[in-house]
Design an enzyme around this catalytic site. Structure first.
Site, PDB file in Angstrom:
ATOM      1  N   THR A  98       0.756  -1.207   0.045  1.00 37.27           N
ATOM      2  CA  THR A  98       0.033  -0.136  -0.026  1.00 37.27           C
ATOM      3  C   THR A  98       0.879   1.385  -0.012  1.00 37.27           C
ATOM      4  O   THR A  98       0.648   2.301  -0.929  1.00 37.27           O
ATOM      5  CB  THR A  98      -1.028   0.147   1.257  1.00 37.27           C
ATOM      6  OG1 THR A  98      -1.885  -0.959   1.016  1.00 37.27           O
ATOM      7  CG2 THR A  98      -1.761   1.158   1.388  1.00 37.27           C
ATOM      8  N   THR A 130       4.687  11.031   7.912  1.00 36.42           N
ATOM      9  CA  THR A 130       4.664  11.103   9.282  1.00 36.42           C
ATOM     10  C   THR A 130       6.059  11.459   9.656  1.00 36.42           C
ATOM     11  O   THR A 130       7.348  11.440   8.955  1.00 36.42           O
ATOM     12  CB  THR A 130       4.436   9.527   9.728  1.00 36.42           C
ATOM     13  OG1 THR A 130       4.817   9.539  11.065  1.00 36.42           O
ATOM     14  CG2 THR A 130       5.304   8.561   9.035  1.00 36.42           C
ATOM     15  N   ASP A 131       6.219  12.124  10.846  1.00 35.69           N
ATOM     16  CA  ASP A 131       7.597  12.279  11.645  1.00 35.69           C
ATOM     17  C   ASP A 131       8.325  11.157  11.868  1.00 35.69           C
ATOM     18  O   ASP A 131       9.597  11.252  12.238  1.00 35.69           O
ATOM     19  CB  ASP A 131       7.277  13.247  12.824  1.00 35.69           C
ATOM     20  CG  ASP A 131       6.604  12.519  13.847  1.00 35.69           C
ATOM     21  OD1 ASP A 131       5.889  11.387  13.547  1.00 35.69           O
ATOM     22  OD2 ASP A 131       6.549  13.002  14.948  1.00 35.69           O
ATOM     23  N   GLU A 132       7.665   9.940  11.713  1.00 35.36           N
ATOM     24  CA  GLU A 132       8.249   8.620  12.172  1.00 35.36           C
ATOM     25  C   GLU A 132       9.504   8.235  11.181  1.00 35.36           C
ATOM     26  O   GLU A 132      10.414   7.421  11.557  1.00 35.36           O
ATOM     27  CB  GLU A 132       7.457   7.416  12.219  1.00 35.36           C
ATOM     28  CG  GLU A 132       6.373   7.851  13.551  1.00 35.36           C
ATOM     29  CD  GLU A 132       5.324   6.549  13.811  1.00 35.36           C
ATOM     30  OE1 GLU A 132       5.933   5.501  13.677  1.00 35.36           O
ATOM     31  OE2 GLU A 132       4.165   6.752  13.987  1.00 35.36           O
ATOM     32  N   TYR A 155       6.730   0.169   9.282  1.00 38.57           N
ATOM     33  CA  TYR A 155       5.744   1.280   8.822  1.00 38.57           C
ATOM     34  C   TYR A 155       6.415   2.374   8.288  1.00 38.57           C
ATOM     35  O   TYR A 155       6.227   2.971   7.271  1.00 38.57           O
ATOM     36  CB  TYR A 155       4.545   1.473  10.134  1.00 38.57           C
ATOM     37  CG  TYR A 155       4.215   2.924   9.871  1.00 38.57           C
ATOM     38  CD1 TYR A 155       3.296   3.152   8.834  1.00 38.57           C
ATOM     39  CD2 TYR A 155       4.293   3.869  10.688  1.00 38.57           C
ATOM     40  CE1 TYR A 155       2.654   4.442   8.730  1.00 38.57           C
ATOM     41  CE2 TYR A 155       3.653   5.340  10.537  1.00 38.57           C
ATOM     42  CZ  TYR A 155       3.069   5.242   9.472  1.00 38.57           C
ATOM     43  OH  TYR A 155       2.331   6.641   9.352  1.00 38.57           O
ATOM     44  N   LYS A 159       6.825   4.418   4.659  1.00 30.67           N
ATOM     45  CA  LYS A 159       6.527   5.790   4.515  1.00 30.67           C
ATOM     46  C   LYS A 159       7.807   6.628   4.158  1.00 30.67           C
ATOM     47  O   LYS A 159       7.592   7.391   3.305  1.00 30.67           O
ATOM     48  CB  LYS A 159       6.032   6.280   5.763  1.00 30.67           C
ATOM     49  CG  LYS A 159       4.348   5.797   6.273  1.00 30.67           C
ATOM     50  CD  LYS A 159       3.663   6.368   5.038  1.00 30.67           C
ATOM     51  CE  LYS A 159       3.323   7.591   4.978  1.00 30.67           C
ATOM     52  NZ  LYS A 159       2.108   7.992   3.870  1.00 30.67           N
TER      53      LYS A 159
END
Length: 346
Positions: A98, A130-132, A155, A159
């Site tokens: 995805t 995202t900040d991740e 994850y 991203k």
């Protein structure tokens, strides 16, 4: 503006859809309606003539091509993603499919549409991230747009890869891409596998409220409606090739956040005996758990004029009140696989 929003039935996406329609934009909501995508999240705009829903999966390239031809959007806001870190530990393949392949499909479909339109100068592809992707901070410092990427989970790695694709399509093909990276969101319609809604709903059901480690992990919390406002501003005024960090100036330890939720529930729905804090239980930490995230949103504030309007105390009160008033929304979700049980254990 006609905006094609992917993932518009999810938590953040639905907030964007509701706000965009309220502000007079035409919205085409593209969502595959996986476990976290709920039509109930956009029910308030479903009958609005500015709104159109299309059930389609961003992993289906042909379907994306058809939607661009059918709707000819002025902008894309790409939010569709697998987003739960714990689920990414159990099943990373879905996140690759995805978040990486799906983003590639969207970029290519958008590029074909942009070329058909004669490289429309006003067109925007807004990639929401995202900040991740930045990894983990120590006790000091903030993530800026220049912070090197250092993802630690399947994850965040997926991203990060999607961010790199979006930038590459800008630099290589000239596609007018704008990126945003946000801190942790919370608020109404938050799927109950995430920390804040899980804490609220477990407490209301008299169940254990699990907190990883000793609850020392720090996050910067952003009320979802503030985030939606920032995202619409970025798609309208953001400079192609530019990225903008979106944060709430609301750093809190996880344990302090859970304590605050319990204290609010003690007032709003007191127990017959004891306090909601009695349900808190520390559990073994998840693998690769980042210690601290903190966003510096100075660029979006300085260049686009955005700033958060809700403090974490105000936002938590709004959020607790919403869940207390909307049991009909969250009660059926407790039966979804993985909700209420621990996932992401290796």
């Amino acid at each position: 503006m006609k905006i094609l929003v992917t993932g518009g039935c999810g938590f953040i996406g639905s907030a964007v859809v509701r706000l965009a329609v309220a502000r007079g934009h035409q919205v085409v909501n593209v969502d595959a309606l996986t476990y976290a995508g709920r039509l109930e999240n956009v029910a308030e705009v479903a009958g609005n003539p500015l709104y159109r829903f299309e059930q389609a999966d961003i992993r289906d390239r042909a379907a994306m091509e058809r939607l661009f031809v059918a709707h000819a959007p002025d902008a894309v806001m790409h939010l569709a993603a697998e987003s739960h870190v714990d689920r990414s530990i159990d099943g990373p393949g879905a996140f690759v499919g995805t978040n990486i392949t799906g983003t590639y499909n969207m970029l290519e479909a958008a590029r074909a549409h942009w070329l058909r339109s004669g490289r429309a100068e006003a067109f925007r592809f807004h990639h929401i991230s995202t900040d991740e992707v930045y990894g983990s901070l120590g006790r000091e410092g903030l993530f800026t747009e220049d912070t090197p990427y250092d993802p630690r989970s399947p994850y965040s790695a997926s991203k990060a890869a999607s961010d790199h694709l979006a930038r590459a399509w800008f630099h290589t093909y000239g596609l007018p891409v704008v990126l945003t990276n946000c801190s942790n969101n919370y608020g109404p319609f938050h799927f109950p596998e995430k920390l804040i809604p899980k804490a609220i709903l477990n407490a209301l059901q008299g169940k254990t409220i699990p907190v990883y480690g000793q609850g020392e992990n720090v996050r910067d919390w952003l009320y979802v409606e503030d985030h939606a406002d920032a995202l619409l501003l970025a798609v309208e005024k953001g400079v192609p090739g530019r990225s903008y960090n979106v944060g709430g100036y609301n750093e809190r330890r996880n344990i302090d956040l859970v304590h605050a939720i319990c204290d609010l529930l003690d007032v709003r729905r007191p127990r017959a005996q004891g306090r909601y804090r009695d349900f808190i239980a520390f559990v073994p930490d998840r693998p690769g758990h980042d210690a601290r995230y903190a966003i510096d949103p100075a660029r979006i504030s300085r260049e686009l004029g955005w700033k958060p309007s809700v403090t974490v105390e105000e936002g938590l009160e709004k959020t607790v009140n919403w869940y207390l008033a909307n049991e009909g929304w969250w009660r059926p979700l407790l039966a979804v696989e993985g909700v209420g049980t621990r996932v992401g254990v290796v």
